[in-house]
Design an enzyme around this catalytic site. Sequence first.
Site, short mmCIF file in Angstrom:
data_model
loop_
_atom_site.label_atom_id
_atom_site.label_comp_id
_atom_site.label_asym_id
_atom_site.label_seq_id
_atom_site.Cartn_x
_atom_site.Cartn_y
_atom_site.Cartn_z
N LYS A 100 6.49 -3.82 5.46
CA LYS A 100 6.03 -2.75 4.58
C LYS A 100 4.64 -2.32 5.02
O LYS A 100 3.69 -3.10 5.03
CB LYS A 100 5.99 -3.19 3.12
CG LYS A 100 5.82 -1.95 2.21
CD LYS A 100 5.65 -2.31 0.77
CE LYS A 100 4.19 -2.50 0.50
NZ LYS A 100 3.77 -2.11 -0.85
N GLY A 161 -1.46 -1.30 -9.38
CA GLY A 161 -2.06 -2.16 -10.41
C GLY A 161 -2.44 -1.45 -11.69
O GLY A 161 -2.93 -2.08 -12.62
N ALA A 187 4.51 0.78 -6.72
CA ALA A 187 3.18 0.78 -7.34
C ALA A 187 3.11 1.61 -8.61
O ALA A 187 3.63 2.72 -8.68
CB ALA A 187 2.10 1.27 -6.39
N THR A 210 2.26 -6.11 -10.23
CA THR A 210 1.36 -6.39 -11.35
C THR A 210 2.08 -6.45 -12.69
O THR A 210 1.75 -7.30 -13.53
CB THR A 210 0.26 -5.31 -11.40
OG1 THR A 210 -0.28 -5.16 -10.09
CG2 THR A 210 -0.84 -5.70 -12.35
C1 LIG Z 1 2.82 -5.69 -3.93
C2 LIG Z 1 2.61 -4.53 -3.12
O1 LIG Z 1 2.95 -4.58 -2.01
C3 LIG Z 1 1.95 -3.29 -3.57
O2 LIG Z 1 2.64 -2.21 -3.14
C4 LIG Z 1 1.54 -3.17 -4.95
O3 LIG Z 1 0.77 -4.27 -5.30
C5 LIG Z 1 2.58 -2.90 -5.98
O4 LIG Z 1 1.98 -2.20 -7.00
P1 LIG Z 1 1.92 -2.72 -8.50
O5 LIG Z 1 1.11 -3.97 -8.45
O6 LIG Z 1 1.25 -1.59 -9.23
O7 LIG Z 1 3.31 -2.96 -8.93
#
Ligand SMILES: CC(=O)[C@@H](O)[C@H](O)COP(=O)(O)O
Length: 261
Positions: A100, A161, A187, A210
């Site tokens: 990723k 986050g 995210a 998160t």
């Molecule tokens: C875990 C990761 O690879 C990220 O893309 C991100 O931390 C995900 O976002 P959230 O923490 O907002 O779910």
Amino acid sequence: MDALTIAGKAYASRLLVGTGKYKDFDETQAAIEASGAEIVTVAIRRVNIGQDPNQPNLLDAIPPSRYTILPNTAGCYSADDAVRTLRLARELLDGHSLVKLEVLGDPNTLFPNVLETIKAAETLVKEGFDVMVYTSDDPIIAKQLEEIGCCAIMPLASLIGSGMGILNPWNLRLIIEQSKVPVLVDAGVGTASDAAVAMELGCDGVLMNTAIAHAKSPVLMASAMRKAVEAGREAYLAGRMPRKLYSADPSSPMSGLIGRS
Ligand SMILES: CC(=O)[C@@H](O)[C@H](O)COP(=O)(O)O
């Protein structure tokens, strides 16, 4: 099976989860188990998967024999850094090619730097990586990343986050409609309904960290997310009722009522 296929491999689960922000590896393991996720992403710059043989190794809790490990470039702010990080990941994971890519623009917003993301994606695809790419919800950039050869497009729902949920469903829909590779929201998911909405829009999957790790009960939230993703997917496949108007429509038909001819 209604499988999610990424880089030629089929997965039953459409929920992908991160490994950051948990209290310890035990909690990480329990939450991931409850989520039903098969693809688990790991920030190579932050989590030990063998870089330091003297520290606990996440892979002992999340074994690659059971999960597809998805190394990510969280914390990288340039294409060069991201490419270097993923080359290291490939070494640590015995030639594993699914990664990723995320190249961030600044530490306050963690918004993607799309120019550097494109540059890194070009290099990584040429080097044989299967690149799932975190990007903005801009359909033009999403198209470019697909044309470069990325195997999945991962637009943000909102800032990493933030838990703000899906800020622009219309842009997501444009990206979904045009894409020939899987589109996964990555995210900003805050709670289960956000995940369900993403799937109802037609996303192929959702990646989150998160919302699960910072829930009061990460294990319970992981289970809720699993169900939300499944429910959202089923609702998408079922096709919602076409009508969304502010007017009533009786549920029982008028014909055949007792006392009526
Ligand atoms: C875990 C990761 O690879 C990220 O893309 C991100 O931390 C995900 O976002 P959230 O923490 O907002 O779910």
